[in-house]
Write an enzyme that holds these catalytic residues in place. Sequence first.
Site, mmCIF file in Angstrom:
data_model
loop_
_atom_site.group_PDB
_atom_site.id
_atom_site.type_symbol
_atom_site.label_atom_id
_atom_site.label_comp_id
_atom_site.label_asym_id
_atom_site.label_seq_id
_atom_site.Cartn_x
_atom_site.Cartn_y
_atom_site.Cartn_z
ATOM 1 N NE ARG A 119 38.386 47.489 28.588
ATOM 2 C CZ ARG A 119 37.923 46.549 29.396
ATOM 3 N NH1 ARG A 119 37.384 46.854 30.561
ATOM 4 N NH2 ARG A 119 37.993 45.294 29.031
ATOM 5 C CG PHE A 153 37.452 41.318 38.336
ATOM 6 C CD1 PHE A 153 37.837 41.663 37.055
ATOM 7 C CD2 PHE A 153 38.231 41.800 39.394
ATOM 8 C CE1 PHE A 153 38.958 42.460 36.830
ATOM 9 C CE2 PHE A 153 39.353 42.596 39.182
ATOM 10 C CZ PHE A 153 39.708 42.924 37.885
ATOM 11 C CG ASP A 192 30.763 40.810 34.105
ATOM 12 O OD1 ASP A 192 31.042 39.591 33.996
ATOM 13 O OD2 ASP A 192 31.355 41.697 33.465
ATOM 14 C CD GLU A 215 35.670 43.133 30.254
ATOM 15 O OE1 GLU A 215 34.663 42.670 30.823
ATOM 16 O OE2 GLU A 215 36.485 43.872 30.818
ATOM 17 C CD GLU A 243 43.670 41.065 30.393
ATOM 18 O OE1 GLU A 243 44.437 40.217 30.886
ATOM 19 O OE2 GLU A 243 42.465 40.828 30.175
ATOM 20 C CE1 TYR A 299 38.403 52.564 37.309
ATOM 21 C CE2 TYR A 299 37.742 50.564 38.432
ATOM 22 C CZ TYR A 299 38.732 51.390 37.966
ATOM 23 O OH TYR A 299 40.048 51.044 38.140
ATOM 24 C CG HIS A 345 40.626 40.273 33.316
ATOM 25 N ND1 HIS A 345 40.880 41.121 32.257
ATOM 26 C CD2 HIS A 345 39.547 40.796 33.954
ATOM 27 C CE1 HIS A 345 39.989 42.102 32.253
ATOM 28 N NE2 HIS A 345 39.181 41.937 33.283
ATOM 29 C CD GLN A 402 35.656 49.379 32.800
ATOM 30 O OE1 GLN A 402 35.790 49.101 31.608
ATOM 31 N NE2 GLN A 402 35.983 48.533 33.756
ATOM 32 C CG ASP A 455 31.265 43.176 30.210
ATOM 33 O OD1 ASP A 455 30.410 44.018 29.901
ATOM 34 O OD2 ASP A 455 32.007 43.290 31.210
ATOM 35 C CD GLU A 467 32.772 38.863 31.232
ATOM 36 O OE1 GLU A 467 31.948 38.280 31.972
ATOM 37 O OE2 GLU A 467 33.050 40.072 31.315
ATOM 38 C CB THR A 494 37.995 39.458 31.047
ATOM 39 O OG1 THR A 494 37.133 40.575 30.916
ATOM 40 C CG2 THR A 494 38.848 39.306 29.804
ATOM 41 C CB THR A 510 25.999 42.263 27.804
ATOM 42 O OG1 THR A 510 26.391 43.363 28.617
ATOM 43 C CG2 THR A 510 26.740 41.009 28.242
ATOM 44 N NE ARG A 549 44.533 48.010 41.865
ATOM 45 C CZ ARG A 549 43.531 47.801 40.994
ATOM 46 N NH1 ARG A 549 42.757 48.783 40.651
ATOM 47 N NH2 ARG A 549 43.323 46.603 40.498
ATOM 48 C CE LYS A 561 33.138 46.569 32.417
ATOM 49 N NZ LYS A 561 34.001 45.526 31.862
#
Length: 419
Positions: free
Chosen positions: A241, A132, A130, A203, A367, A248, A137, A244, A237, A205, A353, A261, A146, A257
């Site tokens: 959260r 990114f 998968d 997600e 999001e 992660y 996204h 994760q 996906d 995708e 995503t 799927t 962050r 995850k």
Amino acid sequence: MAMKSFVEVSAESHFPLQNLPYGVFKPESGSLPRPGVAIGEFVLDLSEISSAGLFSGPILNGSDCFNQPTLNKFLEMGRPAWKEARATIQKLLSESEPTLRDNTNLKQKALIPMSKVEMLVPMTIGDYTDFFSSMHHAKNCGIMFRGPENAINLNWYYLPIAYHGRASSVVISGTDIVRPRGQGPPSGNSPPYFGPSRKLDFELEMAAVVGPGNELGKPIDVNNAADHIFGLVLLNDWSARDIQGWEYVPLGPFLGKSFGTTISPWIVTLDALGPFACDAPKQDPPPMPYLTEKTSNNYDIQLEVQLKPAGQDPCVVTKSNFRHLYWTVTQQLAHHTINGCNLRPGDLLGTGTISGPEPDSLGCLLEQTWNGQKPLSLNGTSRTFLEDGDEVIFTGVCKGNGYNVGFGTCSGKILPSPQ
Ligand SMILES: O=C(O)/C=C/C(=O)CC(=O)CC(=O)O
Ligand SMILES: [Ca+2]
Ligand SMILES: [Mg+2]
């Protein structure tokens, strides 16, 4: 040339003669899985067409690739076989061609109403990766986790970021998804918790289905990468959260995850998508030579997500488009093999995503609700994350001149965690 089939195809159908996507189905619950192609509201049984000797071109004549329970053998045969099959099927189904049209007996056996069949995962998926690849996204997640200064890590602009997903839990559209249990992060002074996920998300995708693979140690050139991609499907996906977020760092997504799927049953071929190719976004900094393509294409595929709470009408929560991807699927595939890693027929490469630039084009609830801080209103009710009984339905469609090339739907309903 306006192409028309003797099979009736409505103007809104996703499956006219211009599409001809491949899947695997069982005509009845007891019968063996076999490959088929969607046409209007029907499935063309390719095992019947093959047994009738109608694949008479030089590559497919005598081949047993359509007498298989999966598409892997056909995937491995590559573009020349795919082109021959497409030309044969397009001709057989066309209005002016009597071979199948006037053969009542064969038509009866080979054209089955879609409403009667059971669709299966169409290939054995050895590996699922998968990516990114949507900048929107990546930026939104980065700002959330962050802050705006360090939203997108420097590496993101240089390589298509990915993690290795779990192939065993890829399921076909319509399969229920059991809410996963796991550990969630500590908050304040309380320790991490264990229990049903409190932040279950979807997600939006798409995914590439790999055709011919490559030998271990022999990378695929980015300019040949399209010959290794059979087509695309919709992919959800599902992501927990809280699980994760806690697990992660530093190795990436794992149990948040791998519980499920979902993919759509019909693989729309790159040949069918050809007329909808569009320029991919300009990449700055320019990609390294091994990721530089002679032409860098996306496809204009309109994507939509509906959320249907139990007992209520579905509500559209997102409209996005495949054209928003920054890294193309061919760059993803070339990057995947640049270290010598071998891909195999049937491998699945998720795009990541697909969020767009507009507020209504965000591809996940993380999001849309800004990690649960801004609930989303859905006619009369609201959501931060998914609740038990919620059904999530994706659709994807390319709008042609008077016809569609579509993906059908990719759906799944959330069941409660086991007690
Ligand atoms: O930027 C991060 O640290 C985290 C990003 C995500 O959580 C997004 C995600 O789940 C990756 C994906 O699209 O699968
Ligand atoms: Ca993902
Ligand atoms: Mg998943």
